[in-house]
Design a protein around this motif. Sequence first.
Motif, short mmCIF file in Angstrom:
data_model
loop_
_atom_site.label_atom_id
_atom_site.label_comp_id
_atom_site.label_asym_id
_atom_site.label_seq_id
_atom_site.Cartn_x
_atom_site.Cartn_y
_atom_site.Cartn_z
N LEU A 141 37.92 47.62 113.39
CA LEU A 141 38.68 48.59 114.16
C LEU A 141 37.92 49.92 114.19
N LEU A 142 38.06 50.62 115.31
CA LEU A 142 37.49 51.94 115.42
C LEU A 142 38.42 52.90 114.68
N GLN A 143 37.88 53.64 113.69
CA GLN A 143 38.70 54.52 112.87
C GLN A 143 38.08 55.90 112.75
N THR A 144 38.95 56.87 112.50
CA THR A 144 38.49 58.21 112.20
C THR A 144 38.06 58.27 110.73
N ALA A 145 37.16 59.19 110.42
CA ALA A 145 36.77 59.41 109.03
C ALA A 145 37.86 60.20 108.32
N GLN A 186 37.56 69.12 109.03
CA GLN A 186 36.43 68.76 108.18
C GLN A 186 36.44 67.26 107.92
N LYS A 187 35.48 66.56 108.45
CA LYS A 187 35.31 65.14 108.11
C LYS A 187 34.77 65.05 106.69
N ASN A 188 35.34 64.20 105.88
CA ASN A 188 34.90 64.08 104.50
C ASN A 188 33.73 63.10 104.40
N THR A 189 32.66 63.43 105.12
CA THR A 189 31.43 62.65 105.08
C THR A 189 30.28 63.64 104.98
N GLU A 190 29.10 63.22 105.41
CA GLU A 190 27.95 64.12 105.30
C GLU A 190 27.90 65.12 106.45
N SER A 191 28.83 65.04 107.38
CA SER A 191 28.75 65.86 108.59
C SER A 191 29.31 67.26 108.39
N TRP A 192 29.09 68.09 109.41
CA TRP A 192 29.60 69.46 109.40
C TRP A 192 31.01 69.46 109.95
N PHE A 193 31.62 70.66 110.06
CA PHE A 193 32.93 70.79 110.66
C PHE A 193 32.91 70.31 112.11
N THR A 194 34.06 69.84 112.57
CA THR A 194 34.21 69.45 113.96
C THR A 194 35.37 70.22 114.56
N HIS A 195 35.14 70.81 115.70
CA HIS A 195 36.19 71.55 116.39
C HIS A 195 36.82 70.59 117.39
N LEU A 196 38.05 70.15 117.10
CA LEU A 196 38.68 69.13 117.93
C LEU A 196 39.11 69.68 119.28
N GLU A 197 39.03 68.85 120.28
CA GLU A 197 39.55 69.20 121.59
C GLU A 197 41.03 68.83 121.67
#
Length: 365
Positions: A36-40, A60-71
């Motif tokens: 299934l396609l899931q959010t982090a 803030q995705k709890n992975t190695e990524s930076w902040f994401t500004h949601l649309e």
Amino acid sequence: MSLLLSRLWRLCPGKPALVRRSSFSRLISNGFSSSLLQTAPGFVVRANPCGQGLGKLLFQKNTESWFTHLEKKVPLELVDRDEMGTVGSCNGWVATLKDDGILRLQDDLNPAASHTHPKHIPLPPLVTLPHCQTQIITNVSMSSSSPEDEDCVVAVKFLGPQLSFCRPAQSKPEWTNVKIEDPCFFSSRVMFSKKDDMFRIPGSGGNLIGSWNPNKHKNNPKIQRLQYQNLPKLTKIKRELLDLCWTSEHLVESRTTGETFLVKWFRKTSRRLALMKTKALMVFKIDEEGNAVYTQDIGDLVIYISKSEPFCIPASSFPGLDRNSVQIVDVDEYGAIRLHDSSIFSHNIRFGAPYFIPPQNIDQV
């Protein structure tokens, strides 16, 4: 992990770039779902105001990524500490309680939910038992991923002796109210055990676990007494420090391994900032006989503790997760604890909605 925390500290005052919601997801296959396609997993840092009492989510995705500004736009009151819009969260749904005494479940902060048609589910007016109160809520728990599921039971734990259950999807939902007798459960938090099909509450101090069956109207909980084993050896200085800490107990269940853990979280007020700071965290594995065995190895798992219901997922489900660790978010702190060496990485940062949101199935939205 320390790099992630330093990024968190630096990025809070800034304005992040705008990206699409699909960047949160990946295709996984684990105990939660199959291909299934899931959010982090992650949490809301804040919402940047955009007019009419709304804001665009900074997530803030709890992975190695930076902040994401949601649309997606959400009511600012849901992420504003002064507004006190939310009183709990579970499975990506937040609970709000206004002056009208109506508890509502909303999916506004869910990164996988629709931003144009958010769902707001009002529950029946709360019923206050004699010598109880229904204005201060400890937390909210659900027996399934959505209150729209036919068999979903919502449990609300109030500060004090009252515990209330409701089935929102019924044609005429109503509250079933339980008055808890043992004071050790009055300030504790409720969670749902899928393994036992019951709502469970750890007693203050972590010596007892009470389990309530929402299908039985009688106040006849199952009580489990814990016997602690393999306790860590602490120095005198460490023991004296922990004695000065505010301690909270959190039950969490791994649905991929079937294990149950009790997390003891030790926090102390910082003199310099007058904010709570994590000083120690201990994890105990609970078996059917009530043995609570201290462990520094939970394998591939990551435990998430916040003001929402705790959850646990395999680190291998998403790239960048730190296995054998505990992630923490509270109103004034964000951090992580690596269990193998008990190292703590945290910063004091204010959060209006200190809720970890577990992975969400995008194809079910």
